[in-house]
Structure formats: C-alpha cells, structure tokens
Design an enzyme around this catalytic site. Structure first.
Site, PDB file in Angstrom:
ATOM      1  N   SER A  30       0.826  -1.193   0.000  1.00 44.97           N
ATOM      2  CA  SER A  30       0.000   0.000   0.000  1.00 44.97           C
ATOM      3  C   SER A  30       0.865   1.248   0.000  1.00 44.97           C
ATOM      4  O   SER A  30       2.077   1.182   0.181  1.00 44.97           O
ATOM      5  CB  SER A  30      -0.893   0.005   1.238  1.00 44.97           C
ATOM      6  N   LYS A  31       0.218   2.367  -0.214  1.00 51.17           N
ATOM      7  CA  LYS A  31       0.891   3.662  -0.294  1.00 51.17           C
ATOM      8  C   LYS A  31       1.850   3.899   0.869  1.00 51.17           C
ATOM      9  O   LYS A  31       2.877   4.548   0.716  1.00 51.17           O
ATOM     10  CB  LYS A  31      -0.155   4.787  -0.290  1.00 51.17           C
ATOM     11  N   ARG A  32       1.458   3.374   2.004  1.00 53.73           N
ATOM     12  CA  ARG A  32       2.251   3.614   3.199  1.00 53.73           C
ATOM     13  C   ARG A  32       3.701   3.134   3.055  1.00 53.73           C
ATOM     14  O   ARG A  32       4.618   3.660   3.637  1.00 53.73           O
ATOM     15  CB  ARG A  32       1.596   2.920   4.394  1.00 53.73           C
TER      16      ARG A  32
END
Ligand code: GLU
Length: 431
Positions: A200-202
């Site tokens: 994910s973006k994280r």
C-alpha cells in the site's frame, strides 16, 4: 485448446504494481503458449472510471512492453450483450426481476472449480444465496459481466489476483446457468510490503508510473515483477523478458504471498544499467535532464556519453543522475556543509587549491590522466599524501565528499569549470 487469457483492469486508479504483475503473468503465459492476450477495460462503473486512469493503464503496459493481441474491449460498450444474457436467464425462469434489478437465486449445493495452484476447490453456495446480475440502474454487476465476457471472448484461463477467489464459485454458478464452458482458474497470491500487509501507499510507491518516473528500466522492472512469486529455478535472478517467456510456467507460481523487496529491485536495476550500452543509457539520461531543464536540446552527445560511462556503474536508478550527480549541471555546485567543514577548512588547503589551480590552468590537455598526473606531482612536491589533496579537491569541484572517480569528473567538467570551482572553493576555504 488454444490459450486465450485476458487482463481486465478497472480504470479507477493508476495501474498498481500488483495488477501489473497479474497482467505480466497473463502475458508471459500467453506468449509462452503462443496464445492470445486480451485487454478488457471493466468500466461499467462510470462514476468511478476516469479517462486519466485509462491513459495511465495504457502507458504503464506500454512501458512494461505488454501489448494486447486483442482489444481493448470496453464493458461500457457491451451493455446490450449483458442485457441479452440476463433476458435469456429471465425467460428460462432462472432469474427474476426484483424492482429494477435482475437477480439469480442460487440453489444450495456444493460447487467445485479447478485452480492451477490449489487444485480442486469446493464451496457451498449457501454462502452466497442471491446473486445480483443487473443492478437497478441497468448496469451489470462485476460477476455477471465478467462471466459473459470471459465466455464470449473464449477465455481459456482466468488468471487473476487471489483477492477474487471468493467471486469464482459465484461465477461458476453463472457459467453453468448460462450453459457456458468453465475456464481454468489461476488465482495468484498478493504482493505484500515490508510489514506483510498488502502493498500500500504507506510503504512507498504502488503504481507502475511512480517506478517509471524514478527511472527503473522496463526490462529490470519486468524481470523483478516476474520473479515476485515465480522462479525459473536454479537461483537465477537476471532473466530478461525474452527468456521469461521461454521459461514461464504458470503451475510454478508460488502459493504464498510475494514480498516486495525494494533493495532487490534496486540491485537488479543496477545490474541492467551496467549492461546498457553507453549511447543508449546516455539517451535515457538526456530525456530526464532535458525535462529538468539541465540539458539543452542540442546537447553535446559525446560529452554526455563520457559522463554516462563515468557514472553508469554507480547509479541504481536513472533518477540518481539528478540526485547524486547534479554537480555536473550546476554552477557553482551545491556544497555539502559537512564536506566543506571537514575537507576545505583545514590549514593550508586554501594555498594548495590556489596553487593547484594555477598548475591546471597551464596543462596542455585536460584529460583524466593529465589532470591526475599534475595533481599527484604537485602533492609529491609539497610532501603531501595524495589523499590529503584529493579529498579537498573533490569537495571543491563536486561539492561532495563522495563522487565518481575524481579525475574522470574533472575531465568531464572541463578546464573552465574546474578552475572556477577551485577559485570558488578557495573562497569557501578562507577562515
Ligand atoms: N476488474 C477486475 C479487477 O480489476 C477484474 C477481475 C478479474 O480479473 O476477473 O479486479
């Protein structure tokens, strides 16, 4: 049976790395089997679909070298087909209208389908009861449109992420009700990030576009994606696209989630960069540098190739030319304050820089060997350890404590810039 596979993205976001790997596995399988790779755009949800995302999907697939043999087909242009097949089930009494929607009552029973990686999977349909085929706005649901399309497009193998595995028994029920042959399924495990959660973006970049911008080479990125969850055996790491096609086997995809390891990607990209011929790599760097306004359109090709040869083995991604080697393009370069403190503000440095500058100004040729010879000769005459002179000179001409081989850098920069930087650094060296 001829192999026909499809990649069916929804244009509701940029092409995710996980989707790109799904596309790649489909494509590798199709090419290996001399089958067809179909591109189908699942854009029935007009509110969430966006032409910009569609462009991103095309651009990302092109970047990866994945070209469709058929398509793109657009689900939004196939509405009459879904309506006709819903009608067919309604007339046969297999589906019913519920207000404006069309729904399918599932008879409780076990359904079995075959998955290439997991073998036979049996699911009890009591788990899902009613299936909506057409929503009240007249558009088909994903499961219904997917089955109609896969059947009409004669898809032989449905290869998709295992986040869809719960949909498959529902789709099998619909294939049977519609009298369509059931394809072979292959659900490929997700890609997870460092924290073992879905990438994910994280954890950083998730779209192919972001990796393209950082400057990963398509061959390296494709090689890396292919090895995420699959391996040609024999511990091979570098497998260029053509060989991937020859070696790819769907049944050898691993059943466990694949771990996205950025360090491995960087390493692999570095390997591909080392093998890229200098003129080609130089052209790729030029595109970036011109876009940044650091290089004019009529740049000196021979000069940039000299620079490229100097940095090729040191960069991991194309972006490194801007991040670590900006000093070739900025006048004066940016001086790292720590490097200035450590190497320029020392007793005697000022005089040495000035004296060396004087010598270099009289050199006949300004190539790496001549500059090196003059610098070492000066150090020897002064009773200096060569290193004690090279460090401050490096900071003076590059602004940095670490750089590619110094004399090579000086030759690429050329006499005028080197002399002006030595003078500039002498000013910085003043107490
Ligand atoms: N549009 C669906 C997705 O992007 C396709 C799933 C499938 O391959 O069946 O997840």
């Amino acid at each position: 049976m001829s192999v026909r596979v499809r990649f069916a993205p929804s244009p509701t976001g940029k092409l995710h790395v996980g989707s790109a790997r799904t596309a790649l596995f489909n494509w590798l399988f199709a090419k290996h089997e001399r089958g067809a790779f179909i591109l189908r755009i699942e854009d029935t949800d007009q509110k969430r679909s966006n032409p910009a995302f569609l462009e991103d999907i095309y651009a990302s697939l092109t970047f990866l070298g994945i070209h469709a043999d058929e398509g793109p087909y657009f689900q939004s242009q196939r509405m009459p087909l879904y309506q006709a097949h819903a009608e067919r089930l309604l007339s046969a009494g297999r589906a019913a209208r519920k207000e404006k929607a069309v729904v399918f009552e599932v008879t409780p029973r076990p359904v079995t389908f075959n998955d290439v990686l997991r073998g036979d999977i049996t699911v009890d349909t009591t788990l899902f009861e009613t299936l909506v085929l057409m929503k009240s706005d007249g558009t088909p649901t994903y499961n219904f449109a997917c089955v109609v399309d896969d059947a009409l497009m004669k898809v032989s193998h449905v290869i998709r992420g295992d986040d869809h595995i719960a949909n498959t028994p529902k789709q099998v029920v619909l294939y049977e009700a519609l009298g369509f042959p059931i394809p072979i399924f292959c659900h490929i495990p997700l890609i997870v990030g460092a924290d073992r959660a879905r990438l994910s973006k994280r954890q950083g970049a998730t779209s192919v576009e972001e990796y393209r911008q950082v400057g990963y080479l398509p061959e390296a990125f494709v090689n890396y994606l292919a090895l995420l969850g699959w391996s040609p055996g024999g511990n091979r790491e570098m497998v260029p696209p053509q060989e991937l096609i020859e070696l790819f086997e769907l049944s050898k995809v691993r059943k466990t989630a694949a771990f996205f390891d950025l360090r491995k990607l960087d390493w692999l990209n570095g390997q591909y960069l080392k093998q890229t011929p200098v003129p080609k790599l130089s052209g790729l760097l030029a595109e970036r540098l011109m876009a940044k306004g650091w290089l004019p359109a009529d740049y000196d090709r021979a000069w940039l190739e000299q620079l490229t040869a100097l940095i090729r083995d040191r960069i991991k991604v194309l972006e490194d030319v801007e991040e670590q080697h900006a000093f070739f393009f900025q006048e004066p370069p940016q001086y790292q304050p720590e490097a200035v403190d450590q190497f320029l503000r020392q007793n005697g440095t000022l005089q040495h820089l000035q004296a060396l500058r004087e010598r270099l100004s009289h050199l006949k040729a300004f190539d790496a060997a001549s500059v090196e010879e003059a610098t070492r000769a000066y150090a020897a005459e002064q009773g200096l350890d060569a290193k004690a002179l090279i460090h401050p000179v490096r900071v003076a001409v590059t602004g940095r404590a670490v750089s590619p081989p110094l004399f090579g850098c000086m030759a690429v920069l050329g006499r005028d810039k080197v002399l002006s930087r030595l003078a500039h650094a002498a000013e910085l060296a003043k107490p």
